[in-house]
Enzyme design. Structure first.
Site, PDB file in Angstrom:
ATOM      1  N   CYS A   7       0.829  -1.207   0.000  1.00  0.00           N
ATOM      2  CA  CYS A   7       0.000   0.000   0.000  1.00  0.00           C
ATOM      3  C   CYS A   7       0.861   1.253   0.000  1.00  0.00           C
ATOM      4  O   CYS A   7       1.418   1.639   1.024  1.00  0.00           O
ATOM      5  CB  CYS A   7      -0.928  -0.012   1.219  1.00  0.00           C
TER       6      CYS A   7
ATOM      7  N   CYS B  51      -0.298   4.111   2.212  1.00  0.00           N
ATOM      8  CA  CYS B  51       0.007   3.914   3.639  1.00  0.00           C
ATOM      9  C   CYS B  51       1.481   4.154   3.927  1.00  0.00           C
ATOM     10  O   CYS B  51       1.831   4.755   4.932  1.00  0.00           O
ATOM     11  CB  CYS B  51      -0.314   2.486   4.084  1.00  0.00           C
ATOM     12  N   ASP B  52       2.341   3.636   3.067  1.00  0.00           N
ATOM     13  CA  ASP B  52       3.758   3.538   3.452  1.00  0.00           C
ATOM     14  C   ASP B  52       4.711   4.405   2.635  1.00  0.00           C
ATOM     15  O   ASP B  52       5.888   4.499   2.968  1.00  0.00           O
ATOM     16  CB  ASP B  52       4.205   2.066   3.335  1.00  0.00           C
TER      17      ASP B  52
END
Ligand code: NAP
Length: 317
Positions: free
Chosen positions: A137, A140-141
């Site tokens: 993701c 997200c990261d």
């Protein structure tokens, strides 16, 4: 052991952000929900480390801790948790039936929040380094890879979307694709080809993800020539698709071509009245913890309204 039988107003299947938020809302509406959390309790966030984009957590929070907190919050309002997987459902008549290995649950409403799982490469190093440079993701990261070099594996829209997004942080993003032709839409291809930070490795498979503690690179193979080599990378984003967890509901709930559950308009209503669906099991567009949580709250509100008009049947809790 004899099959344990129980009756409920609402059974929630799945315990990621969607299921747990539905549980908080349903519990606060005095529906005393039962949550089947199963072996994947907590969902995909259990596989991440730091979550920095969930509102309210100024300094970020670890994925598993966030899920632990949501669970506690639902339990505080007397949602009940069962650590078993649903093994079959019967939505053809009311009350609906949900079975686990040991239980038969009869229920007036069902909230499906079984999520999706990211398809993985299943190569050595991937599992071990998940959350330590291996990610599924970018939203997200990505932020953790400022000034770094990254590989993105895949040739579909997700891979290109992730690659383009990651160029905001990384100095170089190399898309590793097993063929010479991309599956992604023309517009995404044009955008990615025009991005000077994106490089391409065609006809290339990943044999192994390398790193001691965190990702340092990958062992790659040219699938045409058979040539093997190593590439340096600080992170590997696996973007080869997701699988909605809908096998249980095949033939009972309407789904789209990709196997995601269809909902009516802006609601969480499925094709069966009394059955609601929320989170990544319906959403392949946003796939965020916060959007899943939002959909979970909507499912509980929809279920509450549905049940309002229906008397508590004799069987129900
Ligand atoms: P996808 O379209 O199924 O593409 C998956 C890609 O991963 C393919 O290029 C595939 O290679 C590759 N792949 C699959 N298994 C692999 C393996 N084991 N090893 C190496 N490569 C592997 O999945 P997606 O990109 O997640 O998209 C899913 C759906 O969502 C699509 O309909 C897509 O259009 C849509 N979507 C749209 C957007 C957007 O419009 N912005 C963004 C994301 C997703 P092959 O090509 O060789 O099969």
């Amino acid at each position: 052991m004899a099959m344990q039988e129980e009756s409920r107003r609402v059974v929630i299947v799945g315990a990621g952000p969607a299921g747990l938020t539905a549980a908080v809302y349903a519990a606060r509406a005095n529906l005393h929900p039962l949550v089947l959390e199963g072996v994947r309790a907590g969902g995909q966030l259990m596989l991440t480390t730091e979550v920095e984009n969930y509102p309210g957590f100024v300094d970020g929070i670890l994925g598993p801790e966030l899920m632990g907190r949501m669970r506690k919050q639902a339990a505080r309002f007397e949602a009940e948790f069962v650590s078993e997987d649903a093994v079959s459902v019967d939505l053809s008549a009311e009350p609906f039936e949900v079975r686990t290995a040991d239980r038969l649950l009869r229920t007036d409403a069902v909230i499906v929040a079984t999520g999706a799982v990211a398809r993985m490469l299943e190569v050595p190093g991937e599992d071990r380094l998940l959350g330590h440079g291996v990610s599924t993701c970018a939203t997200c990261d990505g932020f953790f890879f400022r000034g770094k070099e990254l590989l993105v594996v895949g040739g579909g829209d997700s891979a290109l979307e992730e690659a383009i997004f990651l160029t905001k942080f990384a100095t170089k993003v190399t898309v590793v694709h097993r063929r010479r032709t991309l599956r992604a839409s023309k517009i995404m291809q044009d955008r990615a080809f025009a991005n000077p930070k994106i490089e391409w490795m065609w006809d290339t498979g990943v044999d192994e993800i390398l790193g001691d503690g965190s990702v340092s690179g990958a062992r790659l193979r040219n699938v045409v020539s058979g040539e093997v080599g190593e590439a340096h990378a600080d992170g590997v984003f696996v973007a080869i698709g997701h699988e909605p967890q809908t096998a249980l509901f095949k033939g009972q709930l309407e789904m789209d071509d990709l196997g995601y559950i269809k909902v009516q308009g802006d609601t969480t209503e499925t094709s069966v009245p009394g059955v609601f669906a929320a989170g990544d099991v319906v959403d392949h567009r946003y796939r965020q913890a916060i959007t899943a949580a939002g959909l979970g709250s909507m499912a509980a509100i929809d279920a509450e309204r549905y049940l309002e008009g229906r008397p508590i049947t004799e069987h129900a809790w």
